[in-house]
Design an enzyme around this catalytic site. Structure first.
Site, PDB file in Angstrom:
ATOM      1  N   ASP A  57       0.857  -1.195   0.000  1.00  0.00           N
ATOM      2  CA  ASP A  57       0.000   0.000   0.000  1.00  0.00           C
ATOM      3  C   ASP A  57       0.888   1.238   0.000  1.00  0.00           C
ATOM      4  OD1 ASP A  57      -3.112   0.873   1.099  1.00  0.00           O
ATOM      5  OD2 ASP A  57      -1.493   2.305   1.349  1.00  0.00           O
TER       6      ASP A  57
ATOM      7  N   ASP B   9      -4.222   2.499  -4.746  1.00  0.00           N
ATOM      8  CA  ASP B   9      -2.837   2.492  -4.243  1.00  0.00           C
ATOM      9  C   ASP B   9      -2.437   1.210  -3.527  1.00  0.00           C
ATOM     10  OD1 ASP B   9      -4.019   2.777  -1.698  1.00  0.00           O
ATOM     11  OD2 ASP B   9      -2.382   4.070  -1.018  1.00  0.00           O
ATOM     12  N   GLU B  10      -3.199   0.130  -3.697  1.00  0.00           N
ATOM     13  CA  GLU B  10      -2.766  -1.088  -3.017  1.00  0.00           C
ATOM     14  C   GLU B  10      -3.107  -2.354  -3.789  1.00  0.00           C
ATOM     15  OE1 GLU B  10      -5.560   0.156   0.233  1.00  0.00           O
ATOM     16  OE2 GLU B  10      -5.470  -1.975   0.675  1.00  0.00           O
TER      17      GLU B  10
HETATM   18  P1  TTP Z   1      -5.188   5.071   1.604  1.00  0.00           P
HETATM   19  O1  TTP Z   1      -4.220   4.038   1.144  1.00  0.00           O
HETATM   20  O2  TTP Z   1      -6.256   4.649   2.545  1.00  0.00           O
HETATM   21  O3  TTP Z   1      -4.444   6.268   2.329  1.00  0.00           O
HETATM   22  P2  TTP Z   1      -3.097   7.013   1.934  1.00  0.00           P
HETATM   23  O4  TTP Z   1      -2.356   6.296   0.866  1.00  0.00           O
HETATM   24  O5  TTP Z   1      -3.407   8.440   1.634  1.00  0.00           O
HETATM   25  O6  TTP Z   1      -2.305   7.009   3.290  1.00  0.00           O
HETATM   26  P3  TTP Z   1      -1.630   5.748   4.011  1.00  0.00           P
HETATM   27  O7  TTP Z   1      -0.172   6.074   4.106  1.00  0.00           O
HETATM   28  O8  TTP Z   1      -2.279   5.680   5.348  1.00  0.00           O
HETATM   29  O9  TTP Z   1      -1.908   4.543   3.160  1.00  0.00           O
HETATM   30  O10 TTP Z   1      -5.915   5.718   0.373  1.00  0.00           O
HETATM   31  C1  TTP Z   1      -5.296   5.865  -0.896  1.00  0.00           C
HETATM   32  C2  TTP Z   1      -5.761   7.133  -1.547  1.00  0.00           C
HETATM   33  O11 TTP Z   1      -7.180   7.144  -1.675  1.00  0.00           O
HETATM   34  C3  TTP Z   1      -5.422   8.372  -0.756  1.00  0.00           C
HETATM   35  O12 TTP Z   1      -4.114   8.853  -1.021  1.00  0.00           O
HETATM   36  C4  TTP Z   1      -6.490   9.333  -1.192  1.00  0.00           C
HETATM   37  C5  TTP Z   1      -7.692   8.471  -1.471  1.00  0.00           C
HETATM   38  N1  TTP Z   1      -8.619   8.525  -0.328  1.00  0.00           N
HETATM   39  C6  TTP Z   1      -9.654   9.434  -0.364  1.00  0.00           C
HETATM   40  O13 TTP Z   1      -9.812  10.150  -1.344  1.00  0.00           O
HETATM   41  N2  TTP Z   1     -10.491   9.523   0.709  1.00  0.00           N
HETATM   42  C7  TTP Z   1     -10.346   8.763   1.825  1.00  0.00           C
HETATM   43  O14 TTP Z   1     -11.140   8.878   2.783  1.00  0.00           O
HETATM   44  C8  TTP Z   1      -9.275   7.811   1.852  1.00  0.00           C
HETATM   45  C9  TTP Z   1      -9.070   6.948   3.063  1.00  0.00           C
HETATM   46  C10 TTP Z   1      -8.443   7.737   0.762  1.00  0.00           C
HETATM   47 MG    MG Z   2      -2.119   4.224   1.026  1.00  0.00          MG
HETATM   48 MG    MG Z   3      -4.797   2.150   0.261  1.00  0.00          MG
END
Ligand code: TTP
Ligand code: MG
Ligand code: MG
Length: 355
Positions: A8, A106-107
């Site tokens: 991720d 992103d994962e």
């Molecule tokens: P995530 O992988 O949940 O979060 P992240 O990559 O920003 O941070 P982390 O380091 O904790 O993984 O989400 C991936 C992308 O999805 C994030 O960059 C933006 C989008 N997203 C939203 O638009 N709204 C949200 O509520 C979440 C959780 C994510």
């Molecule tokens: Mg992320």
């Molecule tokens: Mg994610």
């Protein structure tokens, strides 16, 4: 032995912004709606870890983020750009796996069971992946390693930011035990509340619970959380077919919270999806309901049937169940229904073979 990785990306949208403008790297960066000097509507999509140190979080109203750190760098969401970066990352990751399943922008899960012989090798392998992503894209990620998707996912949470966390099979139960209920994969806000009312506090409490009690209370979901709390998850990393999935979405004109209207929309999406499935002679095994609440808060809920089917009534029942079990009660902007894990069938005779 099965070994699964979950990769991720860290603070993905904001990290992409840092790549195209490195001068903001040492500052708090918030990606989301326009804060309009504190009067803006809409929410934070994500923010970098410097911004998180001021208490800013995904899903938070942008006006509150502004109050917490008004001189942060506030940027609008540029989805096409993040999608294009994501596609390149996924293409690279795919090469590292026997079986590969992208779960969001992103994962992705990687089944590497045939590529390594031990957990130690898996750790080294994860390092290689991490280095390769950084070398190619200058982007940080975190990786969880475990015996199944559940453990890999939760290990990745624990690895964040910019880390690798290995949870060996024999460590899995001890790893889960002290964690809060909400952390358990598949448990939403609502079910966490209900579980707390029943006296459960940690994942370990559920692991030790009476299985039948959970089943009586929550049905098949009760059995699932009991198994998850015990580290059990038999779901395969789902290798994509040529056609990955068939789905339909509906965006409401106004954000709504009337359950009946949302359910009606889910039922008509099910009709559309089922008709497409039938037309293309596919059978599906997996149903995913997407609920996008106000702003960017998007939730995916998946249910895997034990068999392949084309049955529209089954699809409707599963979709409605997913909604009822997971709906947080917040206003809904968009709803999506998707079936995946598809196989091609040829005529009635073949169908029965799948049951
Ligand atoms: P995530 O992988 O949940 O979060 P992240 O990559 O920003 O941070 P982390 O380091 O904790 O993984 O989400 C991936 C992308 O999805 C994030 O960059 C933006 C989008 N997203 C939203 O638009 N709204 C949200 O509520 C979440 C959780 C994510
Ligand atoms: Mg992320
Ligand atoms: Mg994610």
């Amino acid at each position: 032995m099965r070994i699964v990785l979950l990769v991720d990306m860290d603070y993905f949208f904001a990290a992409c912004e840092e790549v195209r403008n490195p001068s903001i790297k040492d500052k708090p960066v918030v990606v989301g709606a326009d804060p309009k000097n504190g009067y803006g509507r809409g929410v934070v999509s994500t923010c970098n870890y410097i911004a998180r140190s001021y208490g800013i979080r995904s899903g938070m109203p942008i006006s509150i983020a502004y109050r917490l750190k008004r001189d942060a760098i506030f940027l609008r969401v540029d989805e096409p750009y993040y999608e294009s970066v994501s596609a390149k990352i996924m293409a690279l990751l795919r090469n590292f796996a026997d079986k590969f399943e992208q779960v969001s922008i992103d994962e992705a899960f990687l089944d590497i069971s045939n590529r390594v012989k031990s957990y130690e090798e898996a750790y080294e392998y994860a390092k290689k992946i991490k280095d390769s992503i950084y070398a190619n894209f200058s982007l940080p990620c975190s990786i969880g390693i475990g015996q199944n998707k559940l453990i890999a996912k939760m290990a990745c949470e624990a690895a964040k930011p910019n880390g690798i966390k290995l949870v060996r099979e024999e460590e899995a139960k001890r790893f889960l035990e002290p964690l809060q209920l909400e952390k358990l994969y598949g448990v939403g806000k609502k079910s966490a509340e209900r579980l707390k009312e029943l006296g459960f506090k940690t994942i370990g409490d559920i692991a030790k619970a009476n299985k039948q009690l959970l089943i009586n209370e929550f049905g098949s979901f009760g059995l699932e959380i009991y198994e998850h709390a015990n580290g059990i998850d038999n779901e395969e990393v789902f290798e994509e077919n040529e056609i990955k999935s068939i789905g339909r979405e509906h965006t409401f004109e106004h954000d709504i919270d009337e359950g009946e209207r949302i359910k009606n929309e889910i039922l008509s999406l099910a009709d559309e999806v089922a008709s497409e499935v039938n037309k293309s002679c596919f059978y599906f095994k997996r149903v995913t309901l997407k609920i996008r609440y106000e702003g960017f808060d998007e939730h995916l809920h998946t249910y895997s049937l034990g068999y392949y089917t084309q049955d529209v009534e089954k699809l409707k029942r599963v979709a409605i169940m997913l909604f009822e079990q997971n709906n947080t009660g917040e206003k809904v902007r968009k709803i999506g229904l998707r079936v995946s894990n598809l196989i091609k069938g040829r005529g009635q005779k073949r169908i029965n073979e799948y049951f």
